[in-house]
Scaffold this active site. Structure first.
Site, PDB file in Angstrom:
ATOM      1  N   HIS A 119       0.867  -1.171   0.000  1.00 46.20           N
ATOM      2  CA  HIS A 119       0.000   0.000   0.000  1.00 46.20           C
ATOM      3  C   HIS A 119       0.904   1.221   0.000  1.00 46.20           C
ATOM      4  CE1 HIS A 119      -2.928   2.970   1.254  1.00 46.20           C
ATOM      5  NE2 HIS A 119      -3.892   2.080   1.290  1.00 46.20           N
TER       6      HIS A 119
ATOM      7  N   HIS B 135       0.652   3.590  12.129  1.00 44.06           N
ATOM      8  CA  HIS B 135       1.919   4.314  12.006  1.00 44.06           C
ATOM      9  C   HIS B 135       1.950   5.531  12.911  1.00 44.06           C
ATOM     10  CE1 HIS B 135      -0.558   6.837   9.380  1.00 44.06           C
ATOM     11  NE2 HIS B 135       0.431   7.693   9.204  1.00 44.06           N
TER      12      HIS B 135
ATOM     13  N   GLU C  49      -1.896  15.246  11.126  1.00 41.40           N
ATOM     14  CA  GLU C  49      -2.939  14.929  10.160  1.00 41.40           C
ATOM     15  C   GLU C  49      -4.318  15.299  10.703  1.00 41.40           C
ATOM     16  OE1 GLU C  49      -2.556  10.778   9.463  1.00 41.40           O
ATOM     17  OE2 GLU C  49      -0.512  10.907   8.701  1.00 41.40           O
TER      18      GLU C  49
ATOM     19  N   HIS D 157      -4.834  13.540  14.340  1.00 47.88           N
ATOM     20  CA  HIS D 157      -3.748  12.705  14.838  1.00 47.88           C
ATOM     21  C   HIS D 157      -2.478  13.534  14.729  1.00 47.88           C
ATOM     22  CE1 HIS D 157      -6.661   9.534  13.241  1.00 47.88           C
ATOM     23  NE2 HIS D 157      -6.719   9.474  14.564  1.00 47.88           N
TER      24      HIS D 157
ATOM     25  N   HIS E  44      -1.633   5.966  15.293  1.00 41.76           N
ATOM     26  CA  HIS E  44      -3.016   5.823  14.865  1.00 41.76           C
ATOM     27  C   HIS E  44      -3.082   4.766  13.768  1.00 41.76           C
ATOM     28  CE1 HIS E  44      -1.076   9.033  12.555  1.00 41.76           C
ATOM     29  NE2 HIS E  44      -1.881   8.722  11.548  1.00 41.76           N
TER      30      HIS E  44
END
Length: 453
Positions: free
Chosen positions: A306, A349, A355, A379, A385
């Site tokens: 991903h 991560h 963010e 976050h 998170h």
């Protein structure tokens, strides 16, 4: 050339026929447009006398000596020069609109936070009185950082105008339709579109269909630009042709009006006797723009793993550190997931970036419950998170067939700076106090005796 009068009273040049009516396509283009024939000087910027008795005036968005590929300015030909749109200023209070640095006592930003949509009540709110700051980051006085806001708008600004000397504004509607009547033209905006309003540009905001709610990223730093595509090449992501800048439009109205200015986080108001939206013609590359998020073409992995969420960047505002943004605006929209033997949702991560996410509509794949349209989450930098238990279990055990993530559109305001909660975000906004418990059900699965999978 014929001209067009809008319901708002502005006189507008006709746009390009077809889907671009009222707009000129392209991002960062050098445009020219006039609402009256012959109003725009040709071959020069500042003739001794401008047609129609107009005044020539330059609006500079960058330093005069900025590199040519970054230099932005627009020449305006207007009924009055801007000095006539100014007067004695008096300070006013817009208590819910905060500016960095703003670190209130007793409000902690350390943690993972999520909010339900801020409700739209019966209160009469304009673009100015309805702004609700959620977070601030950096320092407006040295032109770095940002603020994130929720706007709640139920009524139009009437004979009232605004500009920010502090920032450009990235506007992300979630409910309702707005009209931005600016010095350089008219932008109509609805959910699944965004607009960027440049620093220093005067405008009025009207309600086309209300009530209206949405998100705003206030950028104190370098202007938003398209991200470099690197090896992706010349196509996909956000394409320049899909950005639209309005054609010239003006008002010639002699009516008592108020102009509010945001400067270094303070708000001041002056009274004038006419509309300041009096630019009859203009040319340049410093102008407002809107973009249809449905035209964003996502790219991603087609075999395994991903990619980082930066692959979904729509716009970026660079910082002085190469590759580290002052702000990234990132879009998570409908797309196909086809990766083999891969945990498909965003992974767990910690990140050097902070963010702040908002949901425009639908369901976000990493948080199928609780992150609802109109809601937000934060976050902050270096706070862990990732998916909740249900999302993890589903992604870990599902048959990995090609799957379309449908009915989803969320975004992220990401910055290199910590985002500090405001009093409103910490004490008044509908905070989900139990958000952090979404990870409580995650189980220890380690078995040192079980061998390889």
């Amino acid at each position: 050339m014929t001209r067009q009068e809008l319901p708002s009273g502005m006189v507008r040049a006709p746009g390009i026929a077809g889907p671009h009516d009222g707009y000129m396509p392209g991002f960062g283009n050098d445009f020219e447009t006039e609402a009256l024939p012959g109003a725009l000087p040709q071959g020069m910027n500042s003739p001794q006398r401008v047609n129609y008795g107009l005044y020539g005036e330059q609006l500079s968005g960058t330093a005069f000596t900025a590199p040519s590929h970054q230099n932005e300015r627009t020449w305006c030909y207007r009924i009055r020069p801007s000095v006539k749109h100014s007067g004695r200023y008096r300070a006013i209070d817009l208590p819910y609109w905060k500016t960095a640095p703003h670190v209130p006592q007793g409000v902690t930003s350390l943690g993972q936070y999520r909010w339900d949509p801020v409700p739209l009540g019966a209160e009469k709110l304009t673009w100015l009185t309805g702004m609700r700051t959620m977070t601030t980051a950096g320092d407006v006085n040295i032109q770095v950082g940002m603020a994130s806001h929720i706007y709640l708008v139920t009524q139009s600004m009437v004979d009232a105008y605004f500009y920010s000397a502090d920032s450009e504004l990235l506007v992300v509607p979630q409910e309702g339709r707005l009209r931005f009547c600016t010095e350089l033209g008219v932008i109509d905006l609805e959910p699944q579109e965004i607009a960027v309003i440049p620093r220093g540009l005067v405008y009025r905001v009207e309600v086309l269909e209300g009530p209206c709610r949405g998100f705003v990223c206030e950028n104190y730093g370098q202007k938003f630009e398209l991200p470099g595509r690197g090896p992706i090449g010349a196509n996909c992501m956000a394409n320049r042709r899909d950005f639209k800048t309005p054609v010239a439009a003006f008002e010639d109205r002699e009516v008592p009006s108020k102009l509010t200015i945001k400067w270094c986080g303070q708000f001041h108001e002056t009274e004038i006797g006419h509309s300041p939206l009096d630019v009859v013609a203009w040319h340049g590359n410093y102008a407002p723009v809107k973009y249809d998020l449905k035209t964003y073409c996502p790219v991603g992995s087609i075999l395994f793993d991903h990619p980082d969420p930066s692959i979904f960047t729509v716009l970026t505002a660079p910082s002085g550190v190469e590759g580290t943004a002052n702000i990234d605006f990132v879009l998570f929209r409908e797309r196909w997931m086809v990766m083999e033997d891969t945990f498909r949702p965003p992974w767990y991560h910690k990140n050097v970036m902070s963010e702040l996410m908002g949901n425009i509509y639908g369901q976000y794949d990493a948080k199928p419950q609780g992150f609802v349209p109109g809601g937000m989450s934060l976050h902050n930098m270096m706070l862990p998170h990732g998916p909740d238990r249900d999302a993890f279990e589903k992604a870990s055990t599902s048959a990995l067939e090609p799957e379309k993530l449908d009915n989803t559109m969320s975004f992220m305001f990401e910055t290199r700076f910590p985002q500090h909660l405001t009093e409103f975000a910490g004490r008044e906004a509908p905070l989900q106090d139990d958000y952090v418990t979404c990870w409580d059900g995650i189980e220890k699965k380690f078995d040192g005796t079980a061998g390889l999978k």
